[in-house]
Design an enzyme around this catalytic site. Structure first.
Site, PDB file in Angstrom:
ATOM      1  N   ASP A 190     -40.670 -26.582   4.289  1.00  0.00           N
ATOM      2  CA  ASP A 190     -41.046 -25.978   3.574  1.00  0.00           C
ATOM      3  C   ASP A 190     -40.348 -26.593   2.227  1.00  0.00           C
ATOM      4  O   ASP A 190     -40.862 -25.606   1.111  1.00  0.00           O
ATOM      5  CB  ASP A 190     -41.355 -24.641   3.750  1.00  0.00           C
ATOM      6  CG  ASP A 190     -39.766 -23.801   3.892  1.00  0.00           C
ATOM      7  OD1 ASP A 190     -39.707 -24.233   4.266  1.00  0.00           O
ATOM      8  OD2 ASP A 190     -40.000 -22.189   3.641  1.00  0.00           O
ATOM      9  N   HIS A 191     -38.969 -27.004   2.148  1.00  0.00           N
ATOM     10  CA  HIS A 191     -38.372 -27.685   1.327  1.00  0.00           C
ATOM     11  C   HIS A 191     -38.387 -28.933   0.482  1.00  0.00           C
ATOM     12  O   HIS A 191     -38.021 -29.738  -0.680  1.00  0.00           O
ATOM     13  CB  HIS A 191     -36.860 -27.010   1.362  1.00  0.00           C
ATOM     14  CG  HIS A 191     -36.866 -25.370   0.858  1.00  0.00           C
ATOM     15  ND1 HIS A 191     -36.804 -24.900  -0.290  1.00  0.00           N
ATOM     16  CD2 HIS A 191     -37.280 -24.108   1.659  1.00  0.00           C
ATOM     17  CE1 HIS A 191     -36.646 -23.825  -0.039  1.00  0.00           C
ATOM     18  NE2 HIS A 191     -37.174 -23.481   1.155  1.00  0.00           N
ATOM     19  N   ASP A 219     -54.394 -30.576   7.984  1.00  0.00           N
ATOM     20  CA  ASP A 219     -52.626 -30.423   8.442  1.00  0.00           C
ATOM     21  C   ASP A 219     -51.989 -29.516   8.026  1.00  0.00           C
ATOM     22  O   ASP A 219     -51.112 -29.454   8.406  1.00  0.00           O
ATOM     23  CB  ASP A 219     -52.351 -31.863   8.745  1.00  0.00           C
ATOM     24  CG  ASP A 219     -53.989 -32.604   9.381  1.00  0.00           C
ATOM     25  OD1 ASP A 219     -54.295 -32.076  10.839  1.00  0.00           O
ATOM     26  OD2 ASP A 219     -53.963 -33.217   9.564  1.00  0.00           O
ATOM     27  N   HIS A 253     -35.733 -27.769   5.947  1.00  0.00           N
ATOM     28  CA  HIS A 253     -36.224 -27.530   6.783  1.00  0.00           C
ATOM     29  C   HIS A 253     -38.446 -27.872   5.880  1.00  0.00           C
ATOM     30  O   HIS A 253     -37.631 -28.337   4.812  1.00  0.00           O
ATOM     31  CB  HIS A 253     -36.346 -25.659   5.857  1.00  0.00           C
ATOM     32  CG  HIS A 253     -36.365 -24.779   7.428  1.00  0.00           C
ATOM     33  ND1 HIS A 253     -35.510 -23.423   7.031  1.00  0.00           N
ATOM     34  CD2 HIS A 253     -35.199 -25.265   8.428  1.00  0.00           C
ATOM     35  CE1 HIS A 253     -35.229 -23.598   7.600  1.00  0.00           C
ATOM     36  NE2 HIS A 253     -34.661 -24.769   8.558  1.00  0.00           N
ATOM     37  N   HIS A 279     -33.570 -15.452   6.459  1.00  0.00           N
ATOM     38  CA  HIS A 279     -33.485 -15.061   4.911  1.00  0.00           C
ATOM     39  C   HIS A 279     -33.203 -13.613   4.677  1.00  0.00           C
ATOM     40  O   HIS A 279     -32.870 -11.923   5.317  1.00  0.00           O
ATOM     41  CB  HIS A 279     -35.092 -15.056   4.591  1.00  0.00           C
ATOM     42  CG  HIS A 279     -35.436 -16.062   5.013  1.00  0.00           C
ATOM     43  ND1 HIS A 279     -36.170 -16.666   3.256  1.00  0.00           N
ATOM     44  CD2 HIS A 279     -36.207 -16.850   5.093  1.00  0.00           C
ATOM     45  CE1 HIS A 279     -36.588 -18.213   3.760  1.00  0.00           C
ATOM     46  NE2 HIS A 279     -36.650 -17.773   5.296  1.00  0.00           N
ATOM     47  N   SER A 327     -32.449 -13.100  11.339  1.00  0.00           N
ATOM     48  CA  SER A 327     -33.286 -13.763   9.930  1.00  0.00           C
ATOM     49  C   SER A 327     -32.931 -14.957   9.340  1.00  0.00           C
ATOM     50  O   SER A 327     -31.433 -14.348   9.550  1.00  0.00           O
ATOM     51  CB  SER A 327     -34.421 -13.100   9.283  1.00  0.00           C
ATOM     52  OG  SER A 327     -34.811 -13.632   7.559  1.00  0.00           O
ATOM     53  N   ASP A 336     -54.902 -34.254   5.269  1.00  0.00           N
ATOM     54  CA  ASP A 336     -56.042 -34.140   6.371  1.00  0.00           C
ATOM     55  C   ASP A 336     -55.961 -35.529   6.893  1.00  0.00           C
ATOM     56  O   ASP A 336     -56.739 -36.180   6.320  1.00  0.00           O
ATOM     57  CB  ASP A 336     -57.248 -33.313   6.219  1.00  0.00           C
ATOM     58  CG  ASP A 336     -58.277 -33.720   7.841  1.00  0.00           C
ATOM     59  OD1 ASP A 336     -57.485 -33.377   8.224  1.00  0.00           O
ATOM     60  OD2 ASP A 336     -59.784 -33.095   6.971  1.00  0.00           O
ATOM     61  N   ASP A 389     -33.348 -21.086  -0.527  1.00  0.00           N
ATOM     62  CA  ASP A 389     -33.314 -20.048   0.680  1.00  0.00           C
ATOM     63  C   ASP A 389     -32.311 -19.529   1.518  1.00  0.00           C
ATOM     64  O   ASP A 389     -31.041 -20.312   1.073  1.00  0.00           O
ATOM     65  CB  ASP A 389     -34.354 -20.526   1.972  1.00  0.00           C
ATOM     66  CG  ASP A 389     -35.583 -20.677   2.229  1.00  0.00           C
ATOM     67  OD1 ASP A 389     -35.821 -20.299   0.934  1.00  0.00           O
ATOM     68  OD2 ASP A 389     -36.019 -21.444   2.859  1.00  0.00           O
ATOM     69  N   ASP A 441     -34.250 -16.089  -3.751  1.00  0.00           N
ATOM     70  CA  ASP A 441     -35.602 -16.194  -2.382  1.00  0.00           C
ATOM     71  C   ASP A 441     -35.715 -14.646  -2.402  1.00  0.00           C
ATOM     72  O   ASP A 441     -35.043 -14.139  -1.933  1.00  0.00           O
ATOM     73  CB  ASP A 441     -34.250 -16.839  -1.620  1.00  0.00           C
ATOM     74  CG  ASP A 441     -34.916 -16.334   0.274  1.00  0.00           C
ATOM     75  OD1 ASP A 441     -36.048 -16.670  -0.466  1.00  0.00           O
ATOM     76  OD2 ASP A 441     -34.895 -16.596   0.757  1.00  0.00           O
TER      77      ASP A 441
END
Lengths: 569, 569
Positions: free
Chosen positions: B92-93, B65, B90, B382, B380, B457, B177, B209
């Protein structure tokens, strides 16, 4: 045919012309998808087939190697089939021949390179060689009441043609895959004037390649890529590795030409690269002097800046030359500091991740990488918006049928045709299996014939279907949980503790509790069943499956495939 | 610490300054990958953590997952950890916080929106709520000998910051980012003058970044997207559906602003869309009047051209609002003729196929689709090449460390820094787990600590590893072949015919021969074993596996997982 008879009696009074009959155009692949192109043209009791391609499986088709069209409709009409005509030698136009030619047993027509590639492909399959016939551009071939004219087009493979198919109902143009390159490598320009002439004489319908219908403008010429090669070959201080599709012979030619200018030797890597170079050199469509071509073994005799490697792997394919080099798994070659790698291709949708992985590996090994985001090292093989419009304006068809594309491409292409003045009611976005029937009354989508996908997995053709794929899907995401229960035949008494085997579910050595508790649950179920004198094993299996599923999901939020096995002694 | 003692005695004569100590920077994620960002700053016996993100699994991580960083190094140094600092909200942070905060038990600092998103995330996990602390841009927070200053940056989520981290060795800037948007929606401009000031005062190192390091130029402003919305909203005759990332609050604001201009109501679809709109309205970072917001149930009270649907699903996610609408599986909404769908996002690499599938479905249902290949509906989050260069030129660091990117991005970013005049020896492309140690002697990559990926998972954290994945891989491509052999305990005599169960291998009903022949092979093996008085079951299992594998591969060219099960009675 009954239809004709009826029409005749019904319409006798209204018109003096005899009923011209009915032409059916039936796409059995390449619609709503990119790949497995196969179109049926049927007039009364005669059928011809245009292309016979395969498709590569999508991610969901677990374990599937290739996908070919379901040709059930053709199998039911074997006696009608007159011939197969191939537009060019890409897999999505010829790849299904080894699986289907045996069934059809009719002549297969294609240009020299196309036929050579079919032969090379057939040599890897234990099938009887079909009746392959080489035809040149501008030639015409009759098959029943159809006459098929080969018209040269530009594409990312040499020797590609479109077809003008003369039928009793009128001429239908099928472009195959095409683009318009007015300064092509090799000099064989798309025969635009023939398309114009056909248009002037009247074309009933145009079936045209929609792959790039979303892209504005006009493709740049393939020859521009050659200029980029020359630029980099001139300044390269180390080894040069160019990865591209082996079948893009003009691309290979430009690499070879640039190598020749700077006195570099060319070395081939990858099975399909070697195969295509051999085939095209024999045909004379690739010019590569013997003294320029060296073996991998001989690389050591040359300085790095004296060699160019032509390799497969531009899509990041696991087993390709480039990827094995990048991973350090190639038996004789590896990437090193100072290498210049040119990825002369664009990732096919779905392959982006693999291509980026290769680029990362190449950089890590010290190579410099040039790809299509960095410089002009690739052009597409399919017509963009302005080229598509130009084709429509030359052919001026009465009916327009966008083909070769996902729905979004077909839709955009249909919109372009409408903008060009083709009446909306004369534009048909087809579906696979849809029968477009042309009669004196116009065109209608009269019916849908059986069609779809057949999966090739190993030696199996069509033995993997939805049931097998569904099982693979479940096994792939949560693994497997086998419970073996041994009971006495007479009474259903548990004879030994249940045995549990799991794979792909949890790391077993750290899951003692989970397994022990599962054994207890199963033991309870079996004993309850025994106490109730129930010996209906399928009910027992269902109870085990249900209870264990419930227990495991609660503990892990995973749904492994649960397989209870009952051994009666 | 010993090190310091040694240095002192060794260097006493050479320099009068006391040893400033050693600063270690250790990325435990976000290097060589996009996602699971987590960077450790360590000075002597104190550690601070920057970001705590997760990553979405790649295709090969079957059934997984999420992926979080392996924080074994931190677990071994729990007493050193002072605080966690978050750059923005986000996944991913911040996504790994529910799995890791329990372990660290230190204050977590972030801006208001970031903290609100962490809270919303934690509410879905049965974990103790950590000590969350809201900080504003320009604030400074001390944690041990570190002082962390929050500096406003632009990004595709509101309230994003970079950090200037004051350490005893000097100031280190970590951009998180970022991009540079000089006319941002909401008016909160990136604090470029603070970066300049830091640069003027001297910055030891810049971690920046790298996500868009391959893209030339300078991003267009987010506010340009609003102009496109206005253009389409003005002319729309039917319903408008805008799909975007729920967390892109400025994008949502622009949709709402355009809707307001044309008197349209806004309706939300998708769980995360509703969640983020609620959170940001409460914080005051999203302006949406109560009377503009309507429920799905109330849509029927408005004409189609009076409503705008704001939906998730811009990446083609299976369970998202847009995809369910397009597939006709949404309980209350479906796409219809005349709908205008704006996909205000770019497919993340790997998601292209899903996004195209949605576009195809939308067209089939009669909608018109606008996406980033059609018009300017996305920018974007970034920094591109010129923005990255500007950051380097303002901060003027002594050492440069590209972060947040695959190797190709880090490599390009490093090349940019070199072009900007940073000495090659002062540029470090890190690896995950690499310890960059700053001492009076300069910087060196002194060691590598345990690091990598931990798979989530279901409820399992880290219980799925390579063995489980390898099994899932085999099961997914060729399925499963179970052979149950029942033998007598004493002599190993076969007591009944072998039983075979297969799943995901072949369509069983059409494979009688294959199964029958397999039974015969197994019977032979067991009988041979019995005749030889061999009762070593593992040898027997191996023989069965080997012979059946050989037989099945020859017949099918497939390699199912073969599981012999021996029952001793």
């Amino acid at each position: 045919m009954d239809n004709q008879g009826n029409n005749k009696s019904n319409n006798k009074q209204k018109t003096k012309k005899p009923d011209p009959g009915r032409l059916k155009i039936i796409p059995l692949g390449g619609i709503g998808e990119i790949g497995k192109n196969l179109t049926v043209f049927e007039f009364e009791d005669e059928i011809i087939i245009i292309d016979c391609g395969l498709m590569f499986p999508t991610e969901e088709m677990l374990g599937v190697d290739y996908v070919i069209p379901d040709v059930g409709y053709l199998t039911k009409n074997l006696d009608k089939i007159q011939a197969i005509f191939l537009t060019h030698g890409h897999e999505d136009h010829i790849g299904a021949i080894p699986y289907l030619a045996d069934r059809f047993r009719v002549p297969i027509y294609g240009t020299a390179l196309t036929v050579a590639l079919v032969e090379a492909k057939l040599s890897e399959h234990p099938v009887e060689k079909p009746d392959l016939r080489v035809v040149k551009a501008d030639d015409k071939v009759s098959a029943g009441r159809f006459t098929v004219e080969f018209i040269r087009v530009s594409h990312s493979i040499d020797d590609a043609v479109a077809f003008a198919i003369k039928t009793p109902m009128g001429v239908v143009v099928h472009t195959g895959d095409f683009k318009m390159d007015l300064t092509p490598v090799g000099g064989k320009v798309i025969n635009l004037s023939r398309f114009a002439e056909l248009g002037k004489n009247g074309v009933l319908a145009l079936l045209s390649d929609s792959t790039n219908a979303e892209r504005p403008g006009f493709n740049i010429s393939e020859s521009n890529v050659g200029e980029t090669f020359i630029h980099y070959f001139k300044q390269a201080k180390g080894r040069i590795i160019v990865a591209t599709f082996a079948s893009n012979v003009h691309r290979l030619q430009q690499v070879i030409d640039a190598a020749k200018i700077y006195n570099k030797k060319v070395c081939l890597s990858g099975r399909s690269m070697v195969k295509i170079v051999n085939v095209t050199r024999e045909l004379g469509s690739l010019n590569l002097d013997d003294e320029m071509l060296i073996n991998i073994e001989d690389l050591k005799n040359y300085r790095d800046n004296q060699v160019v490697l032509l390799s497969t792997g531009s899509q990041g394919e696991t087993m390709s030359g480039l990827v094995r080099m990048a991973m350090g798994q190639h038996p004789r070659l590896s990437i090193k500091q100072g290498d210049l790698v040119i990825l002369s291709a664009t990732p096919i949708p779905g392959n982006e991740r693999y291509v980026y992985d290769v680029i990362n590996m190449l950089y890590r090994k010290g190579a410099t990488v040039i790809n299509d985001t960095t410089d002009r090292v690739h052009v597409s093989g399919h017509a963009c918006e302005e080229e598509l419009k130009l084709m429509i304006s030359l052919v001026r068809p009465k009916y327009f049928i966008p083909v070769h594309g996902e729905y979004r491409h077909l839709y955009k292409h249909a919109a372009l045709a409408e903008k060009m003045g083709i009446k909306k009611k004369n534009i048909f976005i087809p579906e696979i299996g849809m029968v477009l029937e042309f009669s004196r009354n116009g065109v209608e989508a009269s019916e849908t014939v059986s069609s779809g996908s057949v999966f090739i997995d190993g030696l199996g053709v069509g033995d993997v279907g939805n049931v097998v794929l569904r099982d693979r899907k479940q096994l792939s995401s949560d693994g497997l949980f086998i419970i073996v229960v041994t009971v006495s035949k007479d009474k259903g008494e548990l004879l030994m503790p249940p045995d549990i085997i799991s794979r792909g579910f949890v790391y077993v050595r750290e899951s003692d509790d989970l397994l022990e508790k599962s054994r207890i649950i199963v033991t309870d179920i079996v004993e309850k069943c025994y106490n109730n004198n129930a010996s209906d094993w399928s009910t027992l299996k269902n109870s085990i499956r249900k209870e264990i599923n419930y227990y495991l999901y609660n503990k892990t939020k995973r749904n492994p495939m649960i397989l209870p096995i009952i051994i009666e002694i």
